[in-house]
Scaffold this motif. Structure first.
Motif, PDB file in Angstrom:
ATOM      1  N   CYS A  14       0.804  -1.227   0.000  1.00 32.88           N
ATOM      2  CA  CYS A  14       0.000   0.000   0.000  1.00 32.88           C
ATOM      3  C   CYS A  14       0.840   1.282   0.000  1.00 32.88           C
ATOM      4  N   SER A  15       2.023   1.182  -0.594  1.00 32.40           N
ATOM      5  CA  SER A  15       2.782   2.393  -0.900  1.00 32.40           C
ATOM      6  C   SER A  15       2.307   2.930  -2.246  1.00 32.40           C
ATOM      7  N   GLY A  16       1.642   2.056  -3.002  1.00 32.98           N
ATOM      8  CA  GLY A  16       1.244   2.369  -4.373  1.00 32.98           C
ATOM      9  C   GLY A  16       1.909   1.405  -5.342  1.00 32.98           C
ATOM     10  N   GLU A  17       2.926   0.678  -4.837  1.00 27.31           N
ATOM     11  CA  GLU A  17       3.635  -0.302  -5.674  1.00 27.31           C
ATOM     12  C   GLU A  17       2.777  -1.568  -5.817  1.00 27.31           C
ATOM     13  N   MET A  18       2.906  -2.262  -6.957  1.00 28.20           N
ATOM     14  CA  MET A  18       2.140  -3.491  -7.140  1.00 28.20           C
ATOM     15  C   MET A  18       2.664  -4.572  -6.189  1.00 28.20           C
ATOM     16  N   PRO A  19       1.822  -5.563  -5.844  1.00 28.01           N
ATOM     17  CA  PRO A  19       2.220  -6.589  -4.874  1.00 28.01           C
ATOM     18  C   PRO A  19       3.398  -7.439  -5.365  1.00 28.01           C
ATOM     19  N   TYR A  20       4.146  -7.979  -4.404  1.00 29.04           N
ATOM     20  CA  TYR A  20       5.291  -8.837  -4.715  1.00 29.04           C
ATOM     21  C   TYR A  20       5.331  -9.963  -3.695  1.00 29.04           C
ATOM     22  N   PRO A  21       5.895 -11.131  -4.073  1.00 28.78           N
ATOM     23  CA  PRO A  21       5.979 -12.242  -3.111  1.00 28.78           C
ATOM     24  C   PRO A  21       7.103 -12.008  -2.115  1.00 28.78           C
ATOM     25  N   GLY A  22       6.908 -12.521  -0.885  1.00 27.33           N
ATOM     26  CA  GLY A  22       7.979 -12.352   0.094  1.00 27.33           C
ATOM     27  C   GLY A  22       7.571 -12.753   1.499  1.00 27.33           C
ATOM     28  N   GLU A  23       8.355 -12.247   2.458  1.00 25.39           N
ATOM     29  CA  GLU A  23       8.162 -12.573   3.873  1.00 25.39           C
ATOM     30  C   GLU A  23       8.188 -11.284   4.696  1.00 25.39           C
ATOM     31  N   VAL A  24       7.436 -11.308   5.785  1.00 26.23           N
ATOM     32  CA  VAL A  24       7.400 -10.135   6.664  1.00 26.23           C
ATOM     33  C   VAL A  24       7.523 -10.611   8.113  1.00 26.23           C
ATOM     34  N   LEU A  25       8.459 -10.007   8.833  1.00 25.34           N
ATOM     35  CA  LEU A  25       8.648 -10.351  10.249  1.00 25.34           C
ATOM     36  C   LEU A  25       8.143  -9.203  11.128  1.00 25.34           C
ATOM     37  N   VAL A 316      -5.428  15.620  -4.813  1.00 25.63           N
ATOM     38  CA  VAL A 316      -5.909  15.828  -3.439  1.00 25.63           C
ATOM     39  C   VAL A 316      -6.188  14.450  -2.838  1.00 25.63           C
ATOM     40  N   ARG A 317      -5.724  14.236  -1.613  1.00 27.87           N
ATOM     41  CA  ARG A 317      -5.887  12.902  -1.022  1.00 27.87           C
ATOM     42  C   ARG A 317      -7.324  12.672  -0.551  1.00 27.87           C
ATOM     43  N   ILE A 318      -7.865  11.543  -1.011  1.00 25.98           N
ATOM     44  CA  ILE A 318      -9.242  11.144  -0.699  1.00 25.98           C
ATOM     45  C   ILE A 318      -9.181  10.018   0.335  1.00 25.98           C
ATOM     46  N   LEU A 319     -10.092  10.057   1.288  1.00 24.92           N
ATOM     47  CA  LEU A 319     -10.138   9.024   2.322  1.00 24.92           C
ATOM     48  C   LEU A 319     -11.340   8.113   2.120  1.00 24.92           C
ATOM     49  N   GLY A 320     -11.134   6.819   2.373  1.00 24.83           N
ATOM     50  CA  GLY A 320     -12.200   5.841   2.184  1.00 24.83           C
ATOM     51  C   GLY A 320     -12.920   5.495   3.465  1.00 24.83           C
ATOM     52  N   GLY A 321     -13.873   4.607   3.305  1.00 20.69           N
ATOM     53  CA  GLY A 321     -14.767   4.274   4.409  1.00 20.69           C
ATOM     54  C   GLY A 321     -15.809   5.365   4.487  1.00 20.69           C
ATOM     55  N   GLY A 322     -16.629   5.328   5.515  1.00 24.68           N
ATOM     56  CA  GLY A 322     -17.468   6.486   5.682  1.00 24.68           C
ATOM     57  C   GLY A 322     -18.916   6.270   5.991  1.00 24.68           C
ATOM     58  N   ASP A 323     -19.327   6.794   7.146  1.00 24.75           N
ATOM     59  CA  ASP A 323     -20.732   6.851   7.526  1.00 24.75           C
ATOM     60  C   ASP A 323     -21.391   5.486   7.588  1.00 24.75           C
ATOM     61  N   TYR A 324     -20.691   4.501   8.103  1.00 23.12           N
ATOM     62  CA  TYR A 324     -21.325   3.198   8.349  1.00 23.12           C
ATOM     63  C   TYR A 324     -21.798   3.162   9.800  1.00 23.12           C
ATOM     64  N   GLY A 325     -22.908   2.451  10.010  1.00 23.98           N
ATOM     65  CA  GLY A 325     -23.510   2.401  11.337  1.00 23.98           C
ATOM     66  C   GLY A 325     -24.965   2.844  11.298  1.00 23.98           C
ATOM     67  N   PHE A 326     -25.429   3.146  10.073  1.00 27.34           N
ATOM     68  CA  PHE A 326     -26.836   3.487   9.881  1.00 27.34           C
ATOM     69  C   PHE A 326     -27.553   2.281   9.249  1.00 27.34           C
ATOM     70  N   LEU A 353      -7.768   1.613  -2.969  1.00 28.86           N
ATOM     71  CA  LEU A 353      -7.280   0.943  -1.762  1.00 28.86           C
ATOM     72  C   LEU A 353      -6.440   1.889  -0.889  1.00 28.86           C
ATOM     73  N   LEU A 354      -5.677   2.764  -1.502  1.00 29.13           N
ATOM     74  CA  LEU A 354      -4.831   3.687  -0.724  1.00 29.13           C
ATOM     75  C   LEU A 354      -5.665   4.637   0.133  1.00 29.13           C
ATOM     76  N   THR A 355      -6.945   4.843  -0.253  1.00 25.61           N
ATOM     77  CA  THR A 355      -7.789   5.749   0.541  1.00 25.61           C
ATOM     78  C   THR A 355      -8.081   5.180   1.932  1.00 25.61           C
ATOM     79  N   GLN A 372       0.915   1.347   5.856  1.00 26.11           N
ATOM     80  CA  GLN A 372       1.703   0.673   4.821  1.00 26.11           C
ATOM     81  C   GLN A 372       2.505  -0.461   5.471  1.00 26.11           C
ATOM     82  N   ILE A 373       2.949  -1.394   4.620  1.00 23.53           N
ATOM     83  CA  ILE A 373       3.891  -2.406   5.102  1.00 23.53           C
ATOM     84  C   ILE A 373       5.291  -1.911   4.738  1.00 23.53           C
ATOM     85  N   GLN A 374       5.959  -1.349   5.727  1.00 19.30           N
ATOM     86  CA  GLN A 374       7.332  -0.866   5.552  1.00 19.30           C
ATOM     87  C   GLN A 374       8.087  -1.223   6.826  1.00 19.30           C
TER      88      GLN A 374
END
Ligand SMILES: [Zn+2]
Length: 415
Positions: A14-25, A316-326, A353-355, A372-374
């Protein structure tokens, strides 16, 4: 230090780069090591979670407009009638549910009672209850006749979940009180709304003096503000008074677009088009065709789509999600809007997805450690059976969520 090692995963960082295979500790509450390609990180005493080369590891979702203390109700009067004690239990229940849904952070967009978000945030931070990282909001502050003022001439004391105030002094005092009680965010309702017949969405009902008074107190205390701002003039007031998260922004004019672009280093737009999109085209169970036309949901959605398409172009940065709970937008479907951004606003799936990841982290003032995963980032992670980029609606399917980790702790592990 023993940690959790995710192996053979598709890393969608979620930096904007396409996914890659690997490991995360993960060690403690941080991502300490990321390796691309074939397994290489020593197993040592780590708990190994294997993605079998088919699962995707991505950051936890960040909801930019949450209402944890609303129990899937559309009735503002009923929400107002629920006492604080029950309201707190409702919020506690949904806080855990949001983690179940992979939502690991929330920017609250109004609490149903003044202290409920504060109490929930504190209990989560103290480890007493499960829930997402939370920025606690006030109830929404509105003016006489604004959204949420349900009083009538013959019932002057009737209250909803909103706090009704008039004049700069009243705004100054209430803002001070709410900050004293511990809120992170003062939420203002600056524009009108579809559901207010005498103050429609494109009108601006709060005065500049009222916004300025609240802003003066908020900035003095280094807290933050958000605002319900559907009209262009309301959006302009948000920019002028340093309101970081602007909700809706349906009816932008050229001047508002230019202002948003000129201030894109610090401002975020959270459009919350879910309610409008669902009401416009999928709301048969809720609204008759006549009501849809009368309330203007399709015009409102078209206005929002036009503005968002332009904001996207201008960076301009857009944020996702929003107004759930109704009722129309029940808790748990928060990722639904990502698909709406693709369908109505020309976003591609990565941008959408970045939103709810990278931009959400930045909107929480944690852009250097959240979303992000960094290496060095906080370990809020989801392991998903499949590749969400192929269909973002997948993010609403809880049985695909194999692992939910928040702050390095495994909230769920089905592997
Ligand atoms: Zn809301």
């Amino acid at each position: 230090m023993p940690g959790t090692l995710f192996t053979q995963v598709r890393i969608l960082d979620c930096s904007g780069e396409m996914p890659y295979p690997g490991e995360v500790l993960v060690q403690g509450n941080r991502i300490t090591s990321i390796h691309r390609g074939e397994p290489a990180i020593p197993r040592e005493d780590h708990l190994v979670i294997d993605g079998g080369n088919s699962m995707t590891l991505m950051p936890g979702l960040i909801e930019s407009h949450s209402h944890l203390s609303i129990d899937n109700s559309d009735d503002l009067a009923k929400i107002g009638m629920v006492p604080p004690e029950e309201t707190t239990l409702i919020a506690m229940r949904y806080a855990k549910f949001y983690l179940d849904c992979g939502i690991t952070s929330c920017i609250s967009a109004a609490a149903a009672k003044p202290r409920v978000d504060v109490v929930i945030r504190n209990a989560i931070n103290a480890g007493e209850i499960s829930g997402p990282r939370t920025l606690a909001a006030s109830p929404w502050l509105t003016v006489t006749g604004g959204l949420g003022d349900l009083r009538r001439e013959h019932m002057p004391d009737f209250s909803s979940m909103a706090i009704v105030l008039d004049g700069p002094e009243a705004f100054r005092q209430k803002t001070r009180e709410l900050i004293r009680e511990g809120v992170d965010i003062i939420k203002l309702v600056i524009s009108g709304d579809t559901f207010v017949p005498h103050a429609p969405s494109d009108s601006t009902v709060m005065s500049e003096a009222e916004v300025a008074a609240a802003a003066e107190v908020v900035h003095a205390h280094r807290r933050r503000m958000s605002a319900h701002a559907r009209s262009a003039d309301a959006v302009k007031l948000c920019i002028r008074y340093g309101i970081k998260v602007i909700y809706h922004a349906n009816f932008l004019d050229e001047e508002a677009l230019d202002l948003l672009e000129a201030n894109k280093q610090w401002v975020f737009v959270s459009p919350n088009i879910g309610f409008t999109a669902i009401a416009a085209y999928e709301g048969e169970d809720w609204f008759t065709e006549e009501q849809v036309q009368q309330l203007g949901f399709r015009e409102e959605l078209a206005g929002a789509a036009e503005g968002l398409t332009e904001l996207r172009k201008r960076g301009v940065r857009i944020l996702g999600g929003g107004d759930y709970g109704f009722g129309l937008t029940p808790h748990g479907n928060n990722a639904r809007d990502l698909d709406h951004l693709i369908k109505y606003c020309h976003f591609d799936s990565m941008e959408a997805l970045l939103t709810m990841t990278k931009h959400g982290g930045a909107a929480m003032d944690m852009g250097d450690k959240l979303g992000q995963i960094q290496e060095g980032f906080l370990a809020d992670l989801l392991l998903i059976d499949g590749n969400p980029l192929e269909d973002l609606k997948m993010l609403m399917e809880r049985d695909r969520l194999q692992v939910v980790m928040k702050d390095g702790d495994l909230h769920k592990n089905s592997i």
